[in-house]
Design a protein around this motif. Sequence first.
Motif, PDB file in Angstrom:
ATOM      1  N   TYR A  50      57.606  39.692  11.063  1.00  0.00           N
ATOM      2  CA  TYR A  50      58.407  40.877  11.327  1.00  0.00           C
ATOM      3  C   TYR A  50      58.399  41.219  12.814  1.00  0.00           C
ATOM      4  CZ  TYR A  50      53.887  43.403  11.223  1.00  0.00           C
ATOM      5  OH  TYR A  50      52.601  43.832  11.455  1.00  0.00           O
ATOM      6  N   GLY A  51      59.350  42.058  13.214  1.00  0.00           N
ATOM      7  CA  GLY A  51      59.466  42.483  14.603  1.00  0.00           C
ATOM      8  C   GLY A  51      60.689  43.328  14.806  1.00  0.00           C
ATOM      9  N   THR A  52      60.860  43.863  15.997  1.00  0.00           N
ATOM     10  CA  THR A  52      61.989  44.735  16.306  1.00  0.00           C
ATOM     11  C   THR A  52      63.198  43.969  16.817  1.00  0.00           C
ATOM     12  OG1 THR A  52      61.078  45.108  18.524  1.00  0.00           O
ATOM     13  CG2 THR A  52      60.481  46.692  16.811  1.00  0.00           C
ATOM     14  N   ASP A  53      63.038  42.680  17.047  1.00  0.00           N
ATOM     15  CA  ASP A  53      64.132  41.830  17.513  1.00  0.00           C
ATOM     16  C   ASP A  53      64.518  40.867  16.394  1.00  0.00           C
ATOM     17  OD1 ASP A  53      65.817  39.942  18.686  1.00  0.00           O
ATOM     18  OD2 ASP A  53      64.782  40.026  20.613  1.00  0.00           O
ATOM     19  N   ARG A 106      63.777  50.484  13.766  1.00  0.00           N
ATOM     20  CA  ARG A 106      64.243  49.437  12.849  1.00  0.00           C
ATOM     21  C   ARG A 106      63.448  48.155  13.074  1.00  0.00           C
ATOM     22  NH1 ARG A 106      68.059  48.580   9.299  1.00  0.00           N
ATOM     23  NH2 ARG A 106      69.154  50.531   9.830  1.00  0.00           N
ATOM     24  N   TYR A 107      62.920  47.622  11.966  1.00  0.00           N
ATOM     25  CA  TYR A 107      62.185  46.358  11.980  1.00  0.00           C
ATOM     26  C   TYR A 107      62.931  45.332  11.124  1.00  0.00           C
ATOM     27  CZ  TYR A 107      57.998  48.134  14.317  1.00  0.00           C
ATOM     28  OH  TYR A 107      57.118  48.638  15.245  1.00  0.00           O
ATOM     29  N   TYR A 108      62.827  44.078  11.546  1.00  0.00           N
ATOM     30  CA  TYR A 108      63.389  42.960  10.793  1.00  0.00           C
ATOM     31  C   TYR A 108      62.227  42.152  10.217  1.00  0.00           C
ATOM     32  CZ  TYR A 108      67.535  44.274  13.399  1.00  0.00           C
ATOM     33  OH  TYR A 108      68.576  44.982  13.934  1.00  0.00           O
ATOM     34  N   TYR A 109      62.441  41.542   9.046  1.00  0.00           N
ATOM     35  CA  TYR A 109      61.345  40.797   8.432  1.00  0.00           C
ATOM     36  C   TYR A 109      61.878  39.728   7.480  1.00  0.00           C
ATOM     37  CZ  TYR A 109      61.896  43.240   3.924  1.00  0.00           C
ATOM     38  OH  TYR A 109      62.365  43.707   2.723  1.00  0.00           O
ATOM     39  N   LYS A 110      61.018  38.758   7.192  1.00  0.00           N
ATOM     40  CA  LYS A 110      61.288  37.787   6.140  1.00  0.00           C
ATOM     41  C   LYS A 110      59.972  37.452   5.464  1.00  0.00           C
ATOM     42  CE  LYS A 110      60.925  33.584   9.006  1.00  0.00           C
ATOM     43  NZ  LYS A 110      61.629  32.346   9.435  1.00  0.00           N
ATOM     44  N   VAL A 168      66.589  37.209   6.430  1.00  0.00           N
ATOM     45  CA  VAL A 168      66.004  38.235   7.298  1.00  0.00           C
ATOM     46  C   VAL A 168      66.558  39.589   6.884  1.00  0.00           C
ATOM     47  CG1 VAL A 168      65.750  39.084   9.659  1.00  0.00           C
ATOM     48  CG2 VAL A 168      65.716  36.616   9.194  1.00  0.00           C
ATOM     49  N   LEU A 169      65.660  40.479   6.508  1.00  0.00           N
ATOM     50  CA  LEU A 169      66.002  41.810   6.028  1.00  0.00           C
ATOM     51  C   LEU A 169      65.539  42.838   7.052  1.00  0.00           C
ATOM     52  CD1 LEU A 169      64.684  41.050   2.458  1.00  0.00           C
ATOM     53  CD2 LEU A 169      67.103  41.227   3.086  1.00  0.00           C
ATOM     54  N   SER A 170      65.790  44.113   6.791  1.00  0.00           N
ATOM     55  CA  SER A 170      65.372  45.122   7.757  1.00  0.00           C
ATOM     56  C   SER A 170      65.040  46.434   7.063  1.00  0.00           C
ATOM     57  CB  SER A 170      66.455  45.356   8.815  1.00  0.00           C
ATOM     58  OG  SER A 170      67.565  46.023   8.263  1.00  0.00           O
ATOM     59  N   PHE A 171      64.306  47.281   7.752  1.00  0.00           N
ATOM     60  CA  PHE A 171      64.010  48.642   7.301  1.00  0.00           C
ATOM     61  C   PHE A 171      63.768  49.489   8.534  1.00  0.00           C
ATOM     62  CE2 PHE A 171      59.918  46.545   7.712  1.00  0.00           C
ATOM     63  CZ  PHE A 171      59.126  47.493   8.329  1.00  0.00           C
ATOM     64  N   ILE A 172      63.743  50.805   8.347  1.00  0.00           N
ATOM     65  CA  ILE A 172      63.412  51.727   9.433  1.00  0.00           C
ATOM     66  C   ILE A 172      62.059  52.346   9.117  1.00  0.00           C
ATOM     67  CG2 ILE A 172      64.094  53.783  10.720  1.00  0.00           C
ATOM     68  CD1 ILE A 172      66.966  53.176  10.011  1.00  0.00           C
ATOM     69  N   LEU A 179      65.440  47.122   1.563  1.00  0.00           N
ATOM     70  CA  LEU A 179      65.853  47.763   2.807  1.00  0.00           C
ATOM     71  C   LEU A 179      65.238  49.145   3.013  1.00  0.00           C
ATOM     72  CD1 LEU A 179      69.669  46.897   2.808  1.00  0.00           C
ATOM     73  CD2 LEU A 179      67.790  45.593   3.801  1.00  0.00           C
ATOM     74  N   ALA A 180      64.741  49.756   1.947  1.00  0.00           N
ATOM     75  CA  ALA A 180      64.126  51.083   2.037  1.00  0.00           C
ATOM     76  C   ALA A 180      62.975  51.132   1.045  1.00  0.00           C
ATOM     77  CB  ALA A 180      65.148  52.176   1.726  1.00  0.00           C
ATOM     78  N   PRO A 181      61.907  51.876   1.353  1.00  0.00           N
ATOM     79  CA  PRO A 181      60.773  51.937   0.433  1.00  0.00           C
ATOM     80  C   PRO A 181      61.170  52.504  -0.927  1.00  0.00           C
ATOM     81  CG  PRO A 181      60.567  53.562   2.198  1.00  0.00           C
ATOM     82  CD  PRO A 181      61.673  52.651   2.581  1.00  0.00           C
ATOM     83  N   LEU A 182      60.679  51.858  -1.970  1.00  0.00           N
ATOM     84  CA  LEU A 182      60.956  52.246  -3.348  1.00  0.00           C
ATOM     85  C   LEU A 182      59.711  52.917  -3.914  1.00  0.00           C
ATOM     86  CD1 LEU A 182      62.782  52.169  -5.870  1.00  0.00           C
ATOM     87  CD2 LEU A 182      61.850  49.887  -6.351  1.00  0.00           C
TER      88      LEU A 182
END
Length: 824
Positions: free
Chosen positions: A426-429, A481-485, A497-501, A578-581
């Motif tokens: 994960y990361g911001t880029d 915003r972070y991106y992750y896989k 690659v997905l993302s969340f804030i 994409l958002a916490p459940l």
Amino acid sequence: QNSIVTLPNLDARMVVDQISETRSAKTVVRVKRCSTLPRETYFTFSDDGEVHLERLEASSNIATRSVCMLYRTERFANQIPLDCASSKFAALSKTMSSDGFYSGRNNIPETYDNVPLLPNAYSANAFRNAQELDNIIAKKRKKKFCSPSEFVVTLIALTAFRYLFGVTQMPDDLHVMDLQDHENYRHEHVVPTLLYTTKIVENVIGGENGEYLVKLASALKNEVYDRLNSVDIFLCHSQSSSSAGAGQVKLMLDKEKVLFGEAMTLTWSSLDVGYNDSLPKLHQRLRYSNDNDQLVDDSDIIALYCWVEGTKGEMEQLEDAHKYNDATTIYQVKKAAAKLFPQDRNTWRISHFPIIREDSCEFRLWGNVDTDAAKKAMVLKGTSAKFEVVSSLETPTAIHLALTTSPTEMRVHFTTGSSGNPVVFYGTDLEKLTQSEEGKTRTYAASDMCEAPANETGPGKFTDPGMLHDVLMKDLKPDTRYYYKVGLRNGNVWSSVLSFISAPPVGPDSSYTFVVFADQGCPAAGSEGARGISAGVATEVRDNNVRAVHIVGDLSYADGAGHVYDSWFDMIQPFSSLAPLMVTVGNHEYVHTTGGIGKDPSGVNTADGYQPPWGNYHDEGGECGVPLYKRFIMPDSGNSIFWYSYDYASAHTIVLSSEHDLSPSSVQYDWLLKDLQNVDKEKTPWLIVESHRPLYEPENIPPERSTIEGIRKEIEPLMFEFSVDLFLSGHYHSYFRSCKGLFKELCNNGGPQYISIGTGGATMFFGNETLEDIDFIQNSWKWTDFFTKKFGYGRVTFANATSLHWEFVSDDGLLVLDNVWLEK
């Protein structure tokens, strides 16, 4: 003010929609589904009281007139009940007065100004002007049985109908419910089979000769499974060639490899009919005829078999015949196909191949065969080519995020079919995922659960859940915003690659929005609105900066059928990734009546969990909370998944289990009291409580009513004492909003705003989709501001430390149907 106006004939319901003064000072009356006005007629009421016709759709009959009384309630100037002829109408819309929703808030965005209403929506504040409401309810209750004359007339009419139309037997699934019988309040949801096979219902009442219905087959009560499981001897073709009807059948597939969610087609035909090997398999279908398919009988069973190469070896066609994944009959497939594809009556179209954590599969066709022995036997008539389920063991599925007690963390869960070290990059880029963390893995077995069918193996029962991974992302910057896989450390397959804030800083000035609903279910599993709700919520998360999704119990309605969890997660992943459940345990996840000792993960050491004398806690498939406990990790502040709390932005949220003891001095009650005492309202001024079962609900369902009143007696004083702002719940498959400040059935009395949002997609309670069918609790209109049966979700916006905006959004066009502002 009261105004009497003359309108065209209003045989259908009317909806009143009053537009905010920031837009217009008009009231619009929409006439929908009127027999004399097939579309919509718009009237406007100007300030001088005149009625102006804005648009009138062409109609051949608009001569009939009737008089309607329009009047305003004392509480909200815009709530206008309509009593036209013998029909009862009530509606709620936006306020225009300074005492209404927008008091002192003239800068509300345009998008909040127009709140359209549904024809099946009641405002119980409008009921306040309907003086005969209580008398109507009382009359409904008194008339429990029909009179002797009514009974005789009805019996004669039914007999004549059956004689004239040849209806000799009622359909098996037709059920007339006695509302006084508590057992009949146990609503059942269809748990679909793995491949969403169908059930044919013949002799449709009112239909033409030979008409039938195509319905989903149940995974829990399945006649095809029973037939196949009862077979004692499975024979190959050579062993039964002397039997009538025995022979070989060609089963052809349109592909050799299939992905999760991909469509595929199976076609069958006798081997004595030629086909062209040079054509693509998809085009090798043969026209259906009795001659061509004389070896295929309607009662024959098509079964799917899957296995893992190299670990289980090739499945033996006869020895492993009972180890199928799903099955249906030729008859069910043909009749279902005839509705959509009459030219392909020998074709089974599977629109969405399910998540199966095996890498090889094949279809087999079994037929009945007569033997001299007393044992039941079936013969193998044909087998398809083996096909590959691509990357079935390594593909990450069921990806969902969750909050922790720290705003600098985010947890991600995912599932694979094979074991390995789970990892997240994960990361911001988007192009540089420079941070990584490894996590933990767990799973569960049938023996971990309490009752059947959850603790039994086979189709429609326990299914291996795979490897359940969770990884914790740390050191997150706030509001970023972070991106992750995700995937396995040494694996070859990764998620996209997905993302969340990340969470905003905790404090009174932090604003955010979350959406909430309850009682969802998986697609078409008695949950016709589930897919629409999921699509709407995904849009909210993707486009409207929604920061979290709350599901207040009754998530998948698996009820012991393990494959349903995979189907449900597949449906919600577009927003859960994409958002916490954040989830609440409901009766369908936990309630059991035996087998709990040593297995109940909530720590209750009784066989039947929680069974108060006033409660309606019947078995829901025997899961006793195990799948929920293993698949989700919530903030570590209480009792795991069952009750917990957390701070997020300007709100402190408490999640309770209405399926556990909440009486004073109970473990959960003591925890709740302590948590309430420790809330710092200087830091988190908003206090939210979530529980699957509500404390207030206007529908009069006796066993449920006694249950919620029992819970209300236990914890309502705490809601009052600690000034809870908003109490969210579900369980009832309807939308209900109470008056503000509800305490001891009195409005503006220092209690919370109560909202039930059990409209996430599951079937409406007992088929009561229209309000006329509902028995309301007497005098419930005194504390009801809005009620409807319509699929939708809630949207909660914390504007600042003193203003909270609630909206109810329908799945039909994502329209806001109800809203209210809470002010401190």
